[in-house]
Design an enzyme around this catalytic site. Structure first.
Site, mmCIF file in Angstrom:
data_model
loop_
_atom_site.group_PDB
_atom_site.id
_atom_site.type_symbol
_atom_site.label_atom_id
_atom_site.label_comp_id
_atom_site.label_asym_id
_atom_site.label_seq_id
_atom_site.Cartn_x
_atom_site.Cartn_y
_atom_site.Cartn_z
ATOM 1 N N HIS A 24 0.840 -1.208 0.000
ATOM 2 C CA HIS A 24 0.000 0.000 0.000
ATOM 3 C C HIS A 24 0.875 1.259 0.000
ATOM 4 O O HIS A 24 0.571 2.229 -0.691
ATOM 5 C CB HIS A 24 -0.885 0.032 1.253
ATOM 6 C CG HIS A 24 -1.908 -1.068 1.320
ATOM 7 N ND1 HIS A 24 -1.886 -2.031 2.300
ATOM 8 C CD2 HIS A 24 -2.969 -1.354 0.516
ATOM 9 C CE1 HIS A 24 -2.917 -2.854 2.110
ATOM 10 N NE2 HIS A 24 -3.575 -2.477 1.049
ATOM 11 N N GLN A 65 -17.496 -8.900 -0.302
ATOM 12 C CA GLN A 65 -16.539 -9.638 -1.118
ATOM 13 C C GLN A 65 -15.950 -10.856 -0.398
ATOM 14 O O GLN A 65 -15.060 -11.517 -0.925
ATOM 15 C CB GLN A 65 -15.438 -8.712 -1.635
ATOM 16 C CG GLN A 65 -14.447 -8.211 -0.603
ATOM 17 C CD GLN A 65 -13.509 -7.182 -1.205
ATOM 18 O OE1 GLN A 65 -13.883 -6.040 -1.465
ATOM 19 N NE2 GLN A 65 -12.256 -7.572 -1.453
HETATM 20 O O1 PAF Z 1 -7.810 -5.143 -2.851
HETATM 21 C C1 PAF Z 1 -8.538 -4.766 -1.916
HETATM 22 O O2 PAF Z 1 -8.079 -4.406 -0.823
HETATM 23 C C2 PAF Z 1 -10.047 -4.746 -2.129
HETATM 24 O O3 PAF Z 1 -10.468 -5.805 -2.912
HETATM 25 C C3 PAF Z 1 -10.583 -3.408 -2.643
HETATM 26 C C4 PAF Z 1 -10.065 -3.090 -4.052
HETATM 27 C C5 PAF Z 1 -10.204 -2.299 -1.686
HETATM 28 C C6 PAF Z 1 -12.119 -3.464 -2.738
HETATM 29 O O4 PAF Z 1 -12.695 -3.707 -1.495
#
Ligand code: PAF
Length: 271
Positions: free
Chosen positions: A33, A57
């Site tokens: 990140h 998700q």
């Molecule tokens: O890669 C991630 O951390 C997640 O899939 C995202 C793109 C923030 C969507 O929730």
């Protein structure tokens, strides 16, 4: 750094800016990140990071519950990195409105991780579509470690003719080779070592199969991964990274994609 929990206040603030460089995250921030943020800061736009552990998700409740969370530590780090905006929405802020655009899910969402995590990419595209509608970013920074996700987000943006541009960023690795991931914080020392051995095994395999593709024998590979300490293997497949299709021969430009478990921890990567 200004922190927002509500989309309307955020929108009011960013409407004054000329463009937003957006880094969507689920927190548990790591070197991967940080690298996205540093690249974003090179652009002339303001940097906006979001932290939202998106329940839609996760195909298993237990995975959602055990997903690493450390918002205090994340905020401290983001302050140090001197980003412009941090958006930490509630569930209602994200899901309490009907988006103008429905998300587009390309059929390649059924492959690889899509085959093993039912509803996962629907959940990712759903939330990303909402973030895009709220933020209207000029750029979206995404890591290649989650290559299928990146590919599908790009397809959605193309199909819906959205003006945001996806900036594809290279995978950042730990010294032991494994790709940085929030989930790594759930690994103990022994499990880290297993993940590292698996990474080196598969990196060597890729070098070998580039010369002789007959060495790509899936049953043998799965057996070897198990003896290295993988609990379960979802897939090990070679995909052309442009077409996102399984390769027919080793002359194509490909990456070796893999997903496996160490106990209950699922790890993915591509090399
Ligand atoms: O890669 C991630 O951390 C997640 O899939 C995202 C793109 C923030 C969507 O929730």
């Amino acid at each position: 750094m200004k922190i927002f929990k509500d989309k309307h206040t955020l929108q009011k603030e960013i409407s004054k800016t000329t463009g937003i460089s957006f880094i969507p995250t689920m927190g548990g921030l790591h070197k991967g990140h940080i690298s996205l943020i540093k690249q974003s800061k090179k652009s002339k736009s303001k940097t906006l990071v979001s932290i939202f552990v998106n329940p839609k998700q996760f195909n298993k409740k237990s995975d959602f519950m055990s997903y690493p969370r450390n918002t205090k530590k994340d905020i401290k780090l983001l302050k140090k990195l001197n980003i412009d905006y941090l958006y930490i929405p509630t569930f209602k802020d994200i899901y309490g409105f009907k988006p103008k655009n429905k998300f587009f899910l390309d059929k390649s969402s059924k492959k690889l991780c899509g085959k093993f995590r039912k509803g996962h990419f629907e959940g990712v595209l759903n939330v990303v579509n909402r973030f895009i509608e709220i933020i209207k970013p000029k750029y979206i920074y995404l890591g290649k470690k989650d290559y299928q996700q990146l590919y599908l987000i790009r397809k959605h943006i193309e199909y819906k003719k959205i003006k945001s541009k996806v900036i594809e960023c290279k995978t950042i690795r730990e010294k032991n080779g494994i790709a940085c991931s929030s989930r790594n914080s759930n690994l103990n020392k022994t499990q880290m070592k297993i993940a590292s051995n698996i990474f080196y095994y598969l990196s060597n395999l890729k070098k070998k199969i580039k010369k002789d593709y007959s060495l790509f024998r899936i049953n043998k590979i799965k057996k070897d991964l198990k003896s290295l300490g993988a609990t379960k293997i979802d897939y090990v497949e070679n995909y052309n990274i442009k077409s996102f299709k399984k390769i027919k021969n080793a002359n194509e430009k490909f990456n070796l994609f893999f997903a496996y478990y160490i106990k209950k921890i699922r790890l993915i990567d591509n090399i």
